[in-house]
Design a protein around this motif. Structure first.
Motif, PDB file in Angstrom:
ATOM      1  N   LEU A 153       3.096  -0.604  21.490  1.00  0.00           N
ATOM      2  CA  LEU A 153       3.063  -0.868  19.880  1.00  0.00           C
ATOM      3  C   LEU A 153       3.609   0.190  19.016  1.00  0.00           C
ATOM      4  CD1 LEU A 153       2.074  -3.686  18.461  1.00  0.00           C
ATOM      5  CD2 LEU A 153       1.238  -3.415  20.980  1.00  0.00           C
ATOM      6  N   LEU A 154       3.084   1.327  19.318  1.00  0.00           N
ATOM      7  CA  LEU A 154       3.596   2.428  18.613  1.00  0.00           C
ATOM      8  C   LEU A 154       5.074   2.515  18.828  1.00  0.00           C
ATOM      9  CD1 LEU A 154       2.989   4.974  16.998  1.00  0.00           C
ATOM     10  CD2 LEU A 154       2.473   6.247  18.964  1.00  0.00           C
ATOM     11  N   ALA A 155       5.551   2.414  20.028  1.00  0.00           N
ATOM     12  CA  ALA A 155       6.950   2.620  20.400  1.00  0.00           C
ATOM     13  C   ALA A 155       7.732   1.641  19.589  1.00  0.00           C
ATOM     14  CB  ALA A 155       7.239   2.493  21.820  1.00  0.00           C
ATOM     15  N   ALA A 179       3.095   4.867  12.724  1.00  0.00           N
ATOM     16  CA  ALA A 179       4.314   5.441  12.574  1.00  0.00           C
ATOM     17  C   ALA A 179       4.710   5.840  11.208  1.00  0.00           C
ATOM     18  CB  ALA A 179       5.349   4.549  13.398  1.00  0.00           C
ATOM     19  N   ILE A 180       4.480   5.009  10.107  1.00  0.00           N
ATOM     20  CA  ILE A 180       5.089   5.235   8.837  1.00  0.00           C
ATOM     21  C   ILE A 180       4.263   6.296   8.141  1.00  0.00           C
ATOM     22  CG2 ILE A 180       5.242   4.168   6.432  1.00  0.00           C
ATOM     23  CD1 ILE A 180       5.994   1.534   7.764  1.00  0.00           C
ATOM     24  N   LEU A 181       2.853   6.160   8.480  1.00  0.00           N
ATOM     25  CA  LEU A 181       1.988   7.213   7.643  1.00  0.00           C
ATOM     26  C   LEU A 181       2.083   8.642   8.438  1.00  0.00           C
ATOM     27  CD1 LEU A 181      -1.321   5.095   7.789  1.00  0.00           C
ATOM     28  CD2 LEU A 181       0.349   5.296   6.000  1.00  0.00           C
ATOM     29  N   LEU A 182       2.534   8.709   9.652  1.00  0.00           N
ATOM     30  CA  LEU A 182       2.554   9.795  10.145  1.00  0.00           C
ATOM     31  C   LEU A 182       4.126  10.491  10.173  1.00  0.00           C
ATOM     32  CD1 LEU A 182       0.828   9.620  13.645  1.00  0.00           C
ATOM     33  CD2 LEU A 182       0.041  10.814  11.617  1.00  0.00           C
ATOM     34  N   ARG A 228       8.199   9.883  11.441  1.00  0.00           N
ATOM     35  CA  ARG A 228       8.834   9.726  12.780  1.00  0.00           C
ATOM     36  C   ARG A 228       8.497  10.833  13.708  1.00  0.00           C
ATOM     37  NH1 ARG A 228      13.349   7.841  15.702  1.00  0.00           N
ATOM     38  NH2 ARG A 228      14.455   9.300  16.637  1.00  0.00           N
ATOM     39  N   LYS A 229       8.725  11.963  13.402  1.00  0.00           N
ATOM     40  CA  LYS A 229       8.624  13.139  14.122  1.00  0.00           C
ATOM     41  C   LYS A 229       7.412  13.312  14.673  1.00  0.00           C
ATOM     42  CE  LYS A 229       9.258  17.908  14.550  1.00  0.00           C
ATOM     43  NZ  LYS A 229       9.729  19.355  13.626  1.00  0.00           N
ATOM     44  N   ASN A 230       6.160  13.084  13.942  1.00  0.00           N
ATOM     45  CA  ASN A 230       5.010  13.180  14.276  1.00  0.00           C
ATOM     46  C   ASN A 230       4.585  12.135  15.104  1.00  0.00           C
ATOM     47  OD1 ASN A 230       4.303  15.504  13.195  1.00  0.00           O
ATOM     48  ND2 ASN A 230       3.828  14.865  11.213  1.00  0.00           N
ATOM     49  N   ILE A 260      10.415   1.724  12.025  1.00  0.00           N
ATOM     50  CA  ILE A 260       9.981   2.685  10.731  1.00  0.00           C
ATOM     51  C   ILE A 260      10.681   2.273   9.374  1.00  0.00           C
ATOM     52  CG2 ILE A 260       9.888   4.626   9.694  1.00  0.00           C
ATOM     53  CD1 ILE A 260       8.872   5.869  11.965  1.00  0.00           C
ATOM     54  N   VAL A 261      12.047   2.110   9.454  1.00  0.00           N
ATOM     55  CA  VAL A 261      12.685   1.986   8.144  1.00  0.00           C
ATOM     56  C   VAL A 261      12.265   0.375   7.638  1.00  0.00           C
ATOM     57  CG1 VAL A 261      14.862   1.723   7.135  1.00  0.00           C
ATOM     58  CG2 VAL A 261      14.373   3.469   8.825  1.00  0.00           C
TER      59      VAL A 261
END
Length: 312
Positions: free
Chosen positions: A202-204, A222-225, A227-229, A210-211
């Motif tokens: 799900l995270l992947a 993913a949005i809260l962290l 992309r990099k994190n 994200i966009v």
């Protein structure tokens, strides 16, 4: 947040020779291993305590596959209704937006799958305990409310946790319980890395999206962290999953045969590299596929290790 377009129901016929593939893709078959792996592992763990009741195993396996497929269909239905999917969307079945299957047909088929899973659940309960009826209902409710209802789980930071808990921890323990009539510490511990890898799928998916998800008001991890994190978190989830197997072996909870899971290590490495080096939905797809394959291969090798450890 961008305005959403509410879709109207349309239908047209895809070429006859492709109709079977339309329905097959609607199931999103690459995700179905997330249902098979936990049942396999829970049953393999049960070998150490009892002989396997094969009709119960197959009933549990089919029920899990049906719930996963129904969840995929509900996801497709609601993403279409909320204007999130179109014919160019990546990673979807595409039955509605690309092949003209009526949205209502997709939803009805999902509920039919839930219905069959419920009948299988009745058989399972008759041969174990009726308390499982409540747990099975919760699993189906989680599948529906992942994208359905007024507050979809997919729009929150809890999608990975919910998916990992129900499709990893819960399914493994149910599969173990219906064979043995009990729950063991080993079964609970072994379910943890599998749950983490289900959540990683799900995270992947959320890293890839994200966009689009941010534009549509979602608040995924993913949005809260960022992309990099989020990629860093995915890497940590992979590392922890493999490290836990080593820990369980060292503590005597599992056979050294479970080290077979390390034969799958190329897949998570490929996933992290793919997400790091690419930033478009299309180019990130191989990384997402590698994440799903990590769960599949890791889980399959884990189950094989458990079976070998029992017989050797």
């Amino acid at each position: 947040m961008q305005p959403q377009t509410i879709q109207t129901e349309t239908s047209f016929q895809a070429p006859t020779e492709k109709r079977w593939k339309v329905w097959w893709n609607l199931l999103r078959p690459h995700t179905l291993t997330a249902a098979f792996v936990p049942v396999f592992i829970g049953t393999a763990l049960a070998l150490y305590d009892t002989s396997i009741d094969w009709p119960l195993f197959f009933a549990m396996l089919l029920a899990s596959l049906l719930i996963q497929a129904a969840t995929n269909m509900i996801n497709e239905y609601y993403d279409y209704k909320k204007g999130l999917d179109n014919e160019h969307s990546v990673g979807i079945g595409g039955a509605i937006v690309r092949h003209g299957v009526k949205p209502s047909t997709v939803l009805q088929l999902a509920f039919a799958f839930f219905g069959i899973a419920t009948l299988l659940g009745v058989y399972i309960c008759m041969n174990s305990t009726w308390w499982l009826a409540a747990i099975g209902t919760a699993c189906m409710a989680a599948g529906y409310f992942y994208t359905g209802g007024p507050y979809p789980i997919a729009y929150t930071p809890f999608g990975e946790i919910v998916a990992g808990f129900f499709m990893g921890f819960v399914i493994i323990l149910i599969s173990f319980y219906i064979q043995t009539g009990t729950i063991s510490d080993t079964a609970m511990l072994i379910s943890i890395p599998v749950s983490i890898l289900v959540g990683a799928i799900l995270l992947a998916n959320n890293i890839r999206d994200i966009v689009g998800d941010e534009e549509n008001g979602r608040k995924t991890v993913a949005i809260l962290l960022g992309r990099k994190n989020a990629i860093l978190l995915l890497a940590v989830m992979f590392i922890v999953s493999y490290a836990l197997i080593v820990l369980f072996i060292s503590l005597g909870y599992a056979s050294f045969w479970l080290l077979l899971v390390f034969l799958s290590v190329a897949k998570p490495l490929s996933a992290i590299k793919g997400f790091t080096n690419n930033n478009s939905n299309v180019t990130m797809m191989p990384a997402m596929v590698a994440t799903a394959k990590t769960n599949t291969i890791f889980g399959f090798l884990l189950g094989i290790g458990l079976v070998i450890g029992y017989f050797v």
